[in-house]
Design an enzyme around this catalytic site. Structure first.
Site, PDB file in Angstrom:
ATOM      1  N   GLU A   6      41.830 -22.801  -7.313  1.00 19.52           N
ATOM      2  CA  GLU A   6      41.635 -24.137  -7.884  1.00 19.52           C
ATOM      3  C   GLU A   6      42.996 -24.657  -8.328  1.00 19.52           C
ATOM      4  OE1 GLU A   6      39.271 -26.411 -11.489  1.00 19.52           O
ATOM      5  OE2 GLU A   6      40.381 -24.569 -11.820  1.00 19.52           O
ATOM      6  N   ASP A  22      40.592 -19.659 -10.936  1.00 17.22           N
ATOM      7  CA  ASP A  22      40.618 -20.776 -11.865  1.00 17.22           C
ATOM      8  C   ASP A  22      42.054 -21.259 -12.116  1.00 17.22           C
ATOM      9  OD1 ASP A  22      38.759 -22.162 -13.843  1.00 17.22           O
ATOM     10  OD2 ASP A  22      40.312 -21.446 -15.209  1.00 17.22           O
ATOM     11  N   ASP A  39      34.448 -15.575 -10.016  1.00 18.66           N
ATOM     12  CA  ASP A  39      35.430 -16.466 -10.616  1.00 18.66           C
ATOM     13  C   ASP A  39      36.493 -15.587 -11.276  1.00 18.66           C
ATOM     14  OD1 ASP A  39      36.499 -18.957 -11.710  1.00 18.66           O
ATOM     15  OD2 ASP A  39      34.449 -19.710 -11.520  1.00 18.66           O
ATOM     16  N   HIS A  46      30.952 -27.722 -10.992  1.00 16.22           N
ATOM     17  CA  HIS A  46      30.520 -27.738 -12.391  1.00 16.22           C
ATOM     18  C   HIS A  46      31.406 -28.594 -13.291  1.00 16.22           C
ATOM     19  CE1 HIS A  46      33.787 -24.943 -12.228  1.00 16.22           C
ATOM     20  NE2 HIS A  46      33.824 -24.874 -13.544  1.00 16.22           N
ATOM     21  N   ASP A  47      32.512 -29.109 -12.764  1.00 12.03           N
ATOM     22  CA  ASP A  47      33.416 -29.935 -13.562  1.00 12.03           C
ATOM     23  C   ASP A  47      33.322 -31.419 -13.211  1.00 12.03           C
ATOM     24  OD1 ASP A  47      34.531 -27.708 -14.851  1.00 12.03           O
ATOM     25  OD2 ASP A  47      36.057 -27.449 -13.295  1.00 12.03           O
TER      26      ASP A  47
HETATM   27  C1  GLC Z   1      38.818 -24.861 -14.504  1.00  8.77           C
HETATM   28  C2  GLC Z   1      37.332 -24.668 -14.615  1.00  8.77           C
HETATM   29  C3  GLC Z   1      36.852 -25.412 -15.825  1.00  8.77           C
HETATM   30  C4  GLC Z   1      37.519 -24.811 -17.036  1.00  8.77           C
HETATM   31  C5  GLC Z   1      39.042 -24.800 -16.894  1.00  8.77           C
HETATM   32  C6  GLC Z   1      39.665 -23.876 -17.892  1.00  8.77           C
HETATM   33  O1  GLC Z   1      39.157 -26.176 -14.284  1.00  8.77           O
HETATM   34  O2  GLC Z   1      36.707 -25.064 -13.436  1.00  8.77           O
HETATM   35  O3  GLC Z   1      35.459 -25.377 -15.950  1.00  8.77           O
HETATM   36  O4  GLC Z   1      37.168 -25.544 -18.174  1.00  8.77           O
HETATM   37  O5  GLC Z   1      39.454 -24.351 -15.636  1.00  8.77           O
HETATM   38  O6  GLC Z   1      39.390 -22.546 -17.586  1.00  8.77           O
END
Ligand code: GLC
Ligand code: CA
Length: 572
Positions: A273, A217, A110, A346-347
């Site tokens: 992401e 991320d 990540d 995980h979100d």
């Molecule tokens: C992304 C991650 C999430 C995190 C956010 C801030 O969306 O997947 O878990 O809280 O970024 O880093």
């Protein structure tokens, strides 16, 4: 069917290898504890590699294990080049890399570089207005006419994702800094070339250590709107990511990173992401000629059961909208670019509870059918830990059972804003990130075999029936179905590369589509409903003479699908 065997050799990483790969996401904190402190760790992951090899996946993506104050479970990093003692040591990580590679499993890290932790030395230094690092973050003065540090004096009214305001006051300098997630996650200023160089250096260090790629991320938030980068606050108060996402220099920053780190030259898997990104952005960013990223995570299909910009405002999901959205991306990236495919991470709440039916009667079939549908799309499928077991949402009914910073912030703000406790809890029960973070259910014993100590987050009580040990020995399990789907992709080029066409787009129970490569045509028909559903034969004349490749149920009626039954058929 033609069988084209593929094997991923991370050491060589042939060009485009990620197109035939299946990725497994590990949330280390909840995967496997090795030392009894109740928190999953790197040696725990290494001890479970044989299980992952047995499942048949090709790539492991590790959610962050770097040094971190853990304000957002590691998505707030204070040292990019070390492992947090919670998870182990750099030696443990090297061991994991070596053991994964030995089994033919690639490892993707990540990469959280939209922001650091407020404890990162860069930010600590940046707090001093005279420091050369002041400009590495976004520092702004109070709103004109307001006393700095008083309510309403924030430079603008933007909300943070996990806090009331995106601006945090720093009494030492009398200024505010930007943190669009939380005060513990200050945003880096990517306009500053020194920031970009520091990130590239750090990435090269990881590549030299042997990692096979990066999951980036919220990477489409790194280029901020011109208003902000020109030294002012945001023009309009921003809430939701649309207002700040996909800024003017995004493509430039990604291409520069690709070039400087050698991402494409070294054939690394790169998945960005991208909340608030559109198909148009994804087409650009994943166009191989542009050398930006290999694929992106869209959020569009995750946003269909919430109001626009507010996931907590629940909207019933309509199947046609979900399948049409995936089809839009299939079509849009058919000729250039590449899709990533996911229902779980995980979100997100657990897909079987959200899109399927997690009742004892339908859980197994609906978990299998959701997987069938997803894995038969074109793109790189992502399996989130426990998805292969059909793990469900947790039975959370009171606010003191929630742990996540986002859940707790939402509860505080929404109840203060006048929503009833019952309504807020209903939203959390449907959408909280806590559901995905309960420990992996390895067996039916104490704490599901996750830890010998006290788990940091309660184990779902249904581990007595839903667990890996039981699933591995049951040919009818969700796990066994995932194994078959993964093998089907590895062995059949039509699953990997075949052209996608959605059928019955308006049908509100059936999800049907074809995949075509040369003269091979696969037809997928899936009943996404907890009652039997008739297949409209006249609208699907293709069915005639088709041979079953893989189904969720034993031989049934040719024209009626059982609840949550799905079939993959090969047309004559
Ligand atoms: C992304 C991650 C999430 C995190 C956010 C801030 O969306 O997947 O878990 O809280 O970024 O880093
Ligand atoms: Ca541990």
């Amino acid at each position: 069917m033609t069988t084209v065997p593929t094997s991923i050799a991370p050491a060589s990483r042939p060009d485009g290898w990620w197109r035939s790969a299946v990725v497994y996401q590990i949330y280390p904190r909840s995967f496997q504890d090795s030392n009894g402190d109740g928190i999953g760790d790197l040696p725990g992951i290494t001890s479970r590699l044989d299980y992952l090899a047995e499942l048949g996946v090709d790539v492991l993506w590790l959610s962050p294990v770097y040094r971190s104050p853990q304000v957002d479970n590691g998505y707030d990093i204070s040292d990019y080049q070390d492992v947090d003692p919670l998870f182990g040591t750099l030696d443990d990580l090297d061991e994991l890399l070596a053991e994964a590679h030995r089994r033919g499993l690639a490892v993707v890290m990540d990469l959280v570089v939209n922001h650091t932790s407020d404890q990162h030395p860069w930010f600590v230094e940046s707090r001093d207005p005279a420091s050369p690092k002041r400009d590495w973050y976004y520092w702004r003065q109070a709103r004109p006419g307001h006393l700095p540090g008083t309510p309403g004096a924030e430079p603008d009214g933007s909300h943070a994702a996990f806090a009331p305001s995106a601006w945090t006051f720093d009494p030492a300098s009398g200024e505010y800094y930007l943190g669009i997630f939380s005060p513990g996650q200050p945003d880096l200023n990517w306009e500053n070339p020194e920031v970009r160089r520091a990130v590239h250096d750090m990435m090269r260090w990881w590549v030299a250590r042997g990692v096979d790629g990066f999951r980036m991320d919220v990477i489409n938030l790194i280029s901020k709107p011109a208003q902000l980068t020109s030294g002012k606050p945001l023009e309009a108060a921003a809430s939701g990511f649309e207002a700040i996402a996909n800024g003017p220099r995004l493509d430039e920053f990604l291409a520069e990173m690709n070039r400087e780190v050698g991402l494409d030259a070294l054939h690394l898997l790169t998945v960005g992401e991208m909340p608030g990104s559109t198909l148009e952005v994804a087409q650009r960013v994943t166009d191989p000629e542009r050398h930006e990223l290999t694929m992106v995570f869209t959020f569009e299909h995750m946003d269909l059961d919430g109001a626009p910009g507010n996931k907590w405002s629940l909207v019933p999901l309509q199947l046609p909208r979900l399948k049409q959205n995936l089809a839009l991306w299939q079509d849009g990236l058919a000729d250039t670019g590449w899709n990533s495919l996911y229902f779980d991470n995980h979100d997100q709440p657990r897909a079987v509870s959200r899109f399927g039916d997690d009742s004892p009667e339908h859980r197994v079939a609906s978990a299998k059918t959701l997987a069938t549908v997803l894995h038969l799309h074109r793109g790189t499928p992502y399996v989130y830990q426990g998805e292969e077991l059909g793990m469900t949402n947790a039975p959370l009914t009171a606010i003191d059972q929630y742990l996540d910073v986002e859940s707790l912030n939402y509860h505080a703000l929404a109840t203060a804003g006048g929503l009833s406790e019952g309504d807020v809890l209903a939203s959390l029960a449907a959408k909280s990130r806590d559901h995905a973070r309960t420990p992996v259910q390895w067996d039916d014993g104490a704490h599901a075999g996750f830890t010998t100590g006290t788990p940091w987050c309660a184990v779902n009580p249904n581990h007595t029936t839903i667990n890996a040990e039981a699933a591995r020995h049951d040919p009818a399990s969700v796990f066994a179905h995932f194994q078959r789907l993964i093998r089907l992709r590895h062995e059949n080029e039509v699953v990997r590369e075949g052209r996608f066409r959605l059928l019955l787009p308006e049908h509100d129970r059936l999800w049907a589509f074809t995949r075509t490569l040369a003269d091979q045509v696969l037809l997928v028909v899936a009943n996404c409903w907890s009652e039997p559903t008739e297949i409209p034969i006249d609208e699907l004349p293709l069915l005639d003479g088709a041979a079953l490749v893989l189904g969720t149920h034993d031989e049934g009626s040719p024209t009626v699908l059982a609840p949550w039954e799905s079939r993959i058929l090969l047309l004559p």
